[in-house]
Design an enzyme around this catalytic site. Structure first.
Site, mmCIF file in Angstrom:
data_model
loop_
_atom_site.group_PDB
_atom_site.id
_atom_site.type_symbol
_atom_site.label_atom_id
_atom_site.label_comp_id
_atom_site.label_asym_id
_atom_site.label_seq_id
_atom_site.Cartn_x
_atom_site.Cartn_y
_atom_site.Cartn_z
ATOM 1 N N SER A 284 0.827 -1.203 0.000
ATOM 2 C CA SER A 284 0.000 0.000 0.000
ATOM 3 C C SER A 284 0.872 1.268 0.000
ATOM 4 O O SER A 284 1.676 1.468 -0.910
ATOM 5 C CB SER A 284 -0.949 -0.024 1.197
ATOM 6 N N ASP A 485 -9.632 -6.422 -4.404
ATOM 7 C CA ASP A 485 -8.838 -5.299 -3.917
ATOM 8 C C ASP A 485 -9.489 -3.979 -4.301
ATOM 9 O O ASP A 485 -9.997 -3.834 -5.414
ATOM 10 C CB ASP A 485 -7.442 -5.379 -4.557
ATOM 11 N N HIS A 517 -7.285 -6.034 -0.081
ATOM 12 C CA HIS A 517 -6.145 -5.126 -0.041
ATOM 13 C C HIS A 517 -4.993 -5.699 0.782
ATOM 14 O O HIS A 517 -3.832 -5.560 0.397
ATOM 15 C CB HIS A 517 -6.604 -3.791 0.533
#
Length: 543
Positions: A284, A485, A517
């Site tokens: 991320s 995601d 995610h």
């Protein structure tokens, strides 16, 4: 089904460690009502609780040497005031334990001290070529009084020093919370695999990947590290002034200053641990920052493995900010006007709100759960004004964690709802321990968290996307996204195309089945296998 913990196999190369360590107190149950939330809030000492929560995860590794952290004790009132010890039989009944000592790996946790990043050394644009300065990244330890706007006072320095080990006279230092899992024979290796967490996370989130990644790295003769970013997790928390910018700062400079806070601290950490080359694994926001580091310090990176990276694609309101060297004198004023931040007029605020809403309703928008949520939303006066308030606060650096700290006894309950929903696929023990870990690290002093509004625009698109810089990389780049995601896989696919066009043929993009995610937690087996393949495909050069 809960598996039986495997016996510890002591390797001749491992230091001797006790077979049993003092038990840690069991993590509190996740609050389900205000009363239990109030009790949890009242009894929490954030740093100590966060350290305990981190160690509960670390003790899943038989190779980890437990600390001497004393059992937590409540403050009284809503609890008995007794130590929260459990019988040793209850401690360690953890689903899918990770006993890795028989592999010869040794896990150690320590603080690595680094110079406090100096914002004066941030380039004017994050994609500008790195300027060579004497002393490399360590020059960032220069007295911060030279940093200009946002510099710290002598009083702040004194307070800062009281929490960190002092460096040279007049210079500020911080520390990076560092977990190393390395075989003794590789401890002097000049190459390493370094894993970097995302926003609102910390190194403990990778507890289902520690063994696999470390074994993959060790098979290539490299060291393995998992870090907490500076200002996050259990690393030190310097003043946000080191990454914040004045409200009238042009967007490129604002982004660059925020990136510099993390990129320069990672470079200083690398020097401190004696590593020359790294394979960076970033999730991320960690993927975004790992990419930014690779562009700025290409000679230090052997490969990139990006797990659902943030800030890759262009957003719906994308504006390309040219490099400083590309701006002519007559265009400079116009560019400054275009890059003014934050929005100041009602019209500008409406435009920024539209950009935030486009994240959930526009083409190429969110995937999975976020997409379903977007379908259910209806236009309304109340929602529109809530979005305006969100955008207004975002643009002025409001942190979601500052809101969490302000709600007091409601905090554990709110975090508990998030933890129970987001980590529902994990075991009951894992969810409870992750909840304790998240809450403990989230309510600590705000620091690195304030980067988010400087780097990302409302709607979670990068102000200066990585895709505009990705073609500079000449090393293997592996993208991974969950099939459910909310990050857009198209950003990874488009990046691979650009890399191929630039002559970089060692890049790929993968979709992880049954994962969102946090794909490394949702489907660790599949993710670990792809990471192993990517690591082993990169030959080691240095001893």
């Amino acid at each position: 089904m809960t598996s039986t913990p495997q016996p510890i196999h002591q390797s001749p190369s491992m230091p001797e460690r006790p077979l049993s360590a003092p038990p840690l107190p069991r993590a509190r149950d996740i609050p389900t009502d205000f009363k239990s939330s109030l009790s949890a809030w009242w009894s929490t000492s954030s740093y100590k609780e966060a350290r305990l929560a981190e160690e509960r995860l670390l003790r899943r590794m038989a190779a980890f040497e437990p600390s001497s952290i004393p059992p937590a004790q409540s403050k009284g009132w809503f609890t008995s005031g007794q130590k929260q010890d459990l019988p040793e039989t209850e401690i360690g009944q953890i689903k899918d334990p990770l006993p890795i000592s028989h592999t010869g790996l040794v896990a150690t946790l320590r603080n690595v001290f680094i110079p406090t990043p100096n914002p004066a050394f941030a380039p004017s644009h994050p994609a500008d070529p790195r300027e060579v300065t004497s002393g490399s990244a360590t020059s960032s330890s220069t007295d911060l009084s030279t940093a200009g706007s946002g510099s710290v006072t002598s009083k702040e320095k004194k307070k800062h020093h009281s929490k960190c080990k002092k460096g040279e006279e007049g210079k500020m230092v911080d520390f990076i919370n560092t977990l190393e899992i390395t075989r003794p024979q590789d401890k002097d290796s000049k190459e390493a695999v370094v894993v970097l967490h995302g926003y609102a996370a910390a190194l403990g989130f990778f507890f289902r990947n520690w063994e696999s990644i470390s074994l993959s790295s060790s098979s290539t003769g490299r060291r393995t590290f998992f870090l907490d970013w500076l200002g996050m997790g259990l690393s030190s928390r310097p003043s946000p002034s080191h990454l914040n910018s004045p409200s009238n700062t042009p967007i490129p400079s604002r982004v660059s200053r925020a990136e510099h806070f993390f990129v320069s601290s990672l470079e200083s950490w690398r020097e401190s641990v004696g590593v020359e080359k790294m394979i960076l694994i970033g999730h991320s926001l960690g993927g975004y920052l790992a990419s930014a580091y690779s562009v700025r310090y290409p000679e230090r990176v052997k490969g990139l493995i990006l797990l659902s990276p943030a800030g890759i694609p262009h957003g719906p309101e994308y504006v390309k900010y040219p490099l400083t060297s590309e701006i002519s004198s007559q265009d400079r004023l116009q560019n400054q006007n275009q890059s003014r931040s934050p929005p100041e007029t009602p019209q500008e605020l409406d435009e920024a709100t539209d950009a935030a809403e486009a994240e959930f309703s526009g083409a190429g928008g969110p995937q999975g759960e976020a997409k379903e949520w977007a379908k259910r939303r209806e236009e309304s006066f109340v929602r529109r004004n809530m979005m305006k308030f969100f955008t207004w606060g975002w643009e002025r650096g409001m942190s979601p964690f500052s809101i969490l700290r302000s709600v007091g006894p409601f905090g554990p309950l709110w975090v508990g709802k998030y933890s129970s929903r987001r980590f529902a696929a994990q075991s009951e023990d894992d969810v409870r321990d992750l909840h304790s870990y998240i809450y403990g690290t989230s309510i600590m002093k705000g620091s690195g968290e304030y980067c988010i509004s400087h780097i990302l625009a409302p709607g979670a698109y990068a102000r200066i996307p990585i895709i505009d810089r990705i073609n500079r990389l000449k090393v293997p780049v592996t993208f991974m996204y969950g099939d459910n995601d909310w990050m857009d896989v198209k950003g990874g696919e488009d990046s691979v195309k650009l890399l191929l066009e630039s002559g970089n043929t060692a890049s790929s993009c993968h979709t992880i089945p049954k994962a969102g995610h946090h794909l490394y937690l949702d489907n660790p087996e599949y993710t670990n296998k792809l990471i192993e393949k990517a690591i082993k495909a990169i030959p080691k050069e240095l001893a």
